[in-house]
Design a protein around this motif. Structure first.
Motif, mmCIF file in Angstrom:
data_model
loop_
_atom_site.group_PDB
_atom_site.id
_atom_site.type_symbol
_atom_site.label_atom_id
_atom_site.label_comp_id
_atom_site.label_asym_id
_atom_site.label_seq_id
_atom_site.Cartn_x
_atom_site.Cartn_y
_atom_site.Cartn_z
ATOM 1 N N ILE A 64 -64.976 51.553 -48.869
ATOM 2 C CA ILE A 64 -63.800 50.941 -48.248
ATOM 3 C C ILE A 64 -64.116 50.506 -46.816
ATOM 4 N N THR A 65 -64.850 51.359 -46.103
ATOM 5 C CA THR A 65 -65.263 50.996 -44.748
ATOM 6 C C THR A 65 -66.154 49.762 -44.767
ATOM 7 N N GLY A 66 -67.091 49.703 -45.717
ATOM 8 C CA GLY A 66 -67.957 48.542 -45.834
ATOM 9 C C GLY A 66 -67.179 47.271 -46.114
ATOM 10 N N GLY A 67 -66.120 47.379 -46.932
ATOM 11 C CA GLY A 67 -65.290 46.221 -47.212
ATOM 12 C C GLY A 67 -64.558 45.729 -45.982
ATOM 13 N N ARG A 68 -63.990 46.630 -45.198
ATOM 14 C CA ARG A 68 -63.279 46.217 -43.995
ATOM 15 C C ARG A 68 -64.237 45.617 -42.959
ATOM 16 N N LEU A 69 -65.417 46.199 -42.815
ATOM 17 C CA LEU A 69 -66.381 45.649 -41.862
ATOM 18 C C LEU A 69 -66.791 44.236 -42.262
ATOM 19 N N GLY A 70 -66.834 43.979 -43.579
ATOM 20 C CA GLY A 70 -67.115 42.622 -44.029
ATOM 21 C C GLY A 70 -66.009 41.660 -43.642
ATOM 22 N N ASP A 71 -64.740 42.100 -43.781
ATOM 23 C CA ASP A 71 -63.611 41.272 -43.344
ATOM 24 C C ASP A 71 -63.685 40.992 -41.840
ATOM 25 N N LEU A 72 -64.146 41.980 -41.106
ATOM 26 C CA LEU A 72 -64.126 41.893 -39.647
ATOM 27 C C LEU A 72 -65.314 41.110 -39.090
ATOM 28 N N TYR A 73 -66.513 41.358 -39.620
ATOM 29 C CA TYR A 73 -67.730 40.779 -39.046
ATOM 30 C C TYR A 73 -68.404 39.741 -39.946
ATOM 31 N N THR A 74 -67.760 39.313 -40.983
ATOM 32 C CA THR A 74 -68.182 38.343 -42.004
ATOM 33 C C THR A 74 -68.992 39.037 -43.097
ATOM 34 N N TYR A 75 -68.779 38.534 -44.310
ATOM 35 C CA TYR A 75 -69.463 39.086 -45.481
ATOM 36 C C TYR A 75 -70.969 38.837 -45.399
ATOM 37 N N ARG A 76 -71.335 37.705 -44.844
ATOM 38 C CA ARG A 76 -72.752 37.375 -44.722
ATOM 39 C C ARG A 76 -73.494 38.401 -43.879
ATOM 40 N N ARG A 77 -72.934 38.725 -42.719
ATOM 41 C CA ARG A 77 -73.611 39.642 -41.805
ATOM 42 C C ARG A 77 -73.738 41.035 -42.412
ATOM 43 N N LEU A 78 -72.660 41.523 -43.024
ATOM 44 C CA LEU A 78 -72.713 42.868 -43.617
ATOM 45 C C LEU A 78 -73.634 42.905 -44.820
ATOM 46 N N PHE A 79 -73.661 41.817 -45.595
ATOM 47 C CA PHE A 79 -74.561 41.775 -46.743
ATOM 48 C C PHE A 79 -76.008 41.856 -46.272
ATOM 49 N N LEU A 80 -76.360 41.067 -45.256
ATOM 50 C CA LEU A 80 -77.735 41.061 -44.767
ATOM 51 C C LEU A 80 -78.122 42.416 -44.180
ATOM 52 N N ILE A 81 -77.216 43.013 -43.409
ATOM 53 C CA ILE A 81 -77.493 44.341 -42.847
ATOM 54 C C ILE A 81 -77.675 45.361 -43.960
ATOM 55 N N GLY A 82 -76.774 45.323 -44.942
ATOM 56 C CA GLY A 82 -76.854 46.275 -46.050
ATOM 57 C C GLY A 82 -78.113 46.098 -46.875
ATOM 58 N N MET A 83 -78.467 44.851 -47.195
ATOM 59 C CA MET A 83 -79.665 44.597 -47.997
ATOM 60 C C MET A 83 -80.924 45.033 -47.253
ATOM 61 N N ALA A 84 -81.006 44.716 -45.967
ATOM 62 C CA ALA A 84 -82.167 45.126 -45.177
ATOM 63 C C ALA A 84 -82.250 46.650 -45.105
ATOM 64 N N GLY A 85 -81.124 47.305 -44.846
ATOM 65 C CA GLY A 85 -81.113 48.752 -44.769
ATOM 66 C C GLY A 85 -81.459 49.401 -46.097
ATOM 67 N N PHE A 86 -80.950 48.837 -47.194
ATOM 68 C CA PHE A 86 -81.238 49.393 -48.520
ATOM 69 C C PHE A 86 -82.725 49.277 -48.836
ATOM 70 N N THR A 87 -83.322 48.173 -48.461
ATOM 71 C CA THR A 87 -84.752 47.975 -48.711
ATOM 72 C C THR A 87 -85.587 48.982 -47.922
ATOM 73 N N VAL A 88 -85.236 49.179 -46.651
ATOM 74 C CA VAL A 88 -85.951 50.162 -45.826
ATOM 75 C C VAL A 88 -85.750 51.571 -46.372
ATOM 76 N N ALA A 89 -84.510 51.893 -46.760
ATOM 77 C CA ALA A 89 -84.234 53.226 -47.310
ATOM 78 C C ALA A 89 -85.018 53.458 -48.594
#
Length: 489
Positions: A64-89
């Motif tokens: 739910i937090t991830g969804g709101r952050l996407g509304d706030l900071y754009t879906y593109r930015r959160l997707f890229l941050i999440g994908m990069a972080g998931f790859t590193v993890a």
């Protein structure tokens, strides 16, 4: 209101669905890898449990937090941050030298998945018009279903192949090239669009909802393996007043003209409420069903991880075309009837499997289990895209991220509840020192509970059909009033 993107890249849908696939794959593949992880890292039962549950807990609690952050900071930015972080993890998971390091990396994987996955549905809702959303959600269903099956099959193959001597680490290293390619493409194709109306952060709601979810998910994730100690019951009880207090705050914030983390108006639509309830029933059976069948194959029939994974290949063969069939049914008859059809297939299959398990017990033919599992997968993938479509049928673009977070959280939470409750039932029926007959009886007990839940989902879909929900997935932007009128007719 921001209209759908008429110039979207044809690669947009594959790129965002890659996030769905990667998160689903890593949810399932680790189950196949656990014996190898135990042998190499000398991990005890508690550590192995945390390798699985830590990821699910962090993922579900952060959606739910991830969804709101996407509304706030754009879906593109959160997707890229999440994908990069998931790859590193994922890389950190593969490099782990101790159970503690692996558990920590898995929790980080869950948190980064919670950042990228809500942006998938949000991006679909914000960039596809009504007709194309039906096709996009059909492919979403294919991806969600295939990720679990591929996790079982490919995981067994990779571990058995022992590529470069990496063993179980290969299932995590696989995300590195995939994540790198998807990031490179996503930077080019994800639209850098902003909403006309950007919501506030709502820190009280964010902390409160996360705390309520954590209080409920922690015992559901860890309680069964620990024998349900006192702390699990204390947390479950405390989650209720915590959630009620946060919802009361959210209601007051909305009345004062603020931007609550959860827009309670989202739940005023009958199609949304029915869709959420159908998702709850569906996910409770989906997660616990794969768990029970996997145990029957490996422990009851004595199959290796590789052969147990290959036994799911038949399910994959039916899972992939099912949403495409569902799309045609939705176009011709509407979402509710697609759900009813999928439930009908599941009901017939559950009854057939239950009778076979009851009649044959320890002598049941393996083929019945494989065929039944495949048919359940087909029925499930008729249900999933239609249930998602019903749930988000009249979501406004500025609600897309939050709505996606709510839907994904509902699914993950329901899956956790189903696994905890039905997993406990499974082991209670199987007893100690189980053989094939005991496992068959335990699976039978789980299937009868599944039957009750799927019948309930079918009844809700029939009720939904009588209120004449729109056959398209999401209302055309700018016509929310018309879509709502169609839902309420």
């Amino acid at each position: 209101m921001t209209p759908p993107n008429p110039r979207r890249s044809p690669l947009l849908l594959p790129v965002v669905l890659a996030a769905t696939f990667m998160s689903g794959f890593d949810t399932n593949v680790v189950n196949i890898a656990l014996p190898a992880i135990r042998g190499e890292l000398h991990a005890g039962p508690a550590a192995l449990e945390l390798v699985v549950s830590g990821y699910i807990f962090a993922y579900a609690a952060g959606l739910i937090t991830g969804g709101r952050l996407g509304d706030l900071y754009t879906y593109r930015r959160l997707f890229l941050i999440g994908m990069a972080g998931f790859t590193v993890a994922s890389m950190l998971c593969g490099l782990a030298q101790s159970p503690v390091e692996l558990v920590g990396a898995r929790i980080l994987q869950g948190l980064t998945a919670a950042a990228m996955v809500p942006q998938v549905l949000a991006t679909i809702m914000a960039n596809f018009d009504a007709g194309d959303r039906t096709r996009a959600l059909a492919w979403f269903g294919v991806t969600a279903g295939a990720s679990g099956v591929v996790g079982q099959v490919l995981g067994g193959l990779l571990i058995s192949a022992d590529v470069a001597g990496w063993g179980w680490r290969t299932v995590f290293f696989l995300n590195l090239p995939v994540g790198a390619v998807m990031l490179a493409v996503a930077v080019r194709v994800l639209p850098a669009r902003t909403l006309d109306r950007r919501p506030g952060l709502d820190p009280v709601g964010l902390i409160g909802i996360t705390a309520a979810l954590a209080l409920a998910l922690a015992p559901l994730s860890f309680g069964r393996e620990q024998g349900w100690p006192l702390w699990t019951w204390v947390c479950l009880v405390a989650a209720v007043p915590c959630l009620l207090a946060v919802l009361a705050y959210e209601r007051r914030l909305a009345a004062a003209g603020g931007d609550p983390l959860i827009d309670l108006d989202f739940f005023r639509r009958r199609s949304t409420v029915f869709g959420i309830l159908i998702n709850v029933a569906f996910m409770a059976t989906f997660t616990s069903g794969i768990f029970a069948v996997t145990l029957l194959l490996q422990e009851g029939f004595g199959l290796s991880a590789l052969h147990a994974g290959l036994a799911f290949a038949a399910r994959g063969a039916l899972v992939v075309p099912a949403p495409m069939v569902g799309r045609r049914v939705i176009a011709a008859h509407g979402q509710a009837r697609a759900i009813v059809l999928g439930c009908g297939i599941d009901i017939v299959t559950l009854i057939g499997l239950g009778v076979a398990l009851h009649g044959f017990g320890g002598h049941i033919w393996l083929g019945w289990v494989v065929i039944g599992n495949a048919l359940l997968g087909f029925g499930n993938m008729l249900i999933l895209p239609a249930a998602l479509g019903v749930t988000v049928a009249t979501v406004e673009p500025h609600q897309a991220g939050s709505a996606s977070g709510v839907v994904n959280t509902t699914q993950q939470f329901s899956g956790a509840v189903g696994l905890a409750v039905l997993g406990t039932l499974f082991f209670a029926v199987a007893g100690s020192g189980p053989g094939r007959g005991e496992y068959a009886t335990a699976v039978e007990a789980v299937l009868w509970v599944h039957l009750v839940l799927i019948v309930g989902a079918a009844a809700l879909a029939l009720r939904l059909d009588r209120v004449r929900t729109p056959s398209v997935v999401v209302a055309q932007p700018g016509s929310a009033q018309a879509a709502q009128a169609a839902v309420d007719r």
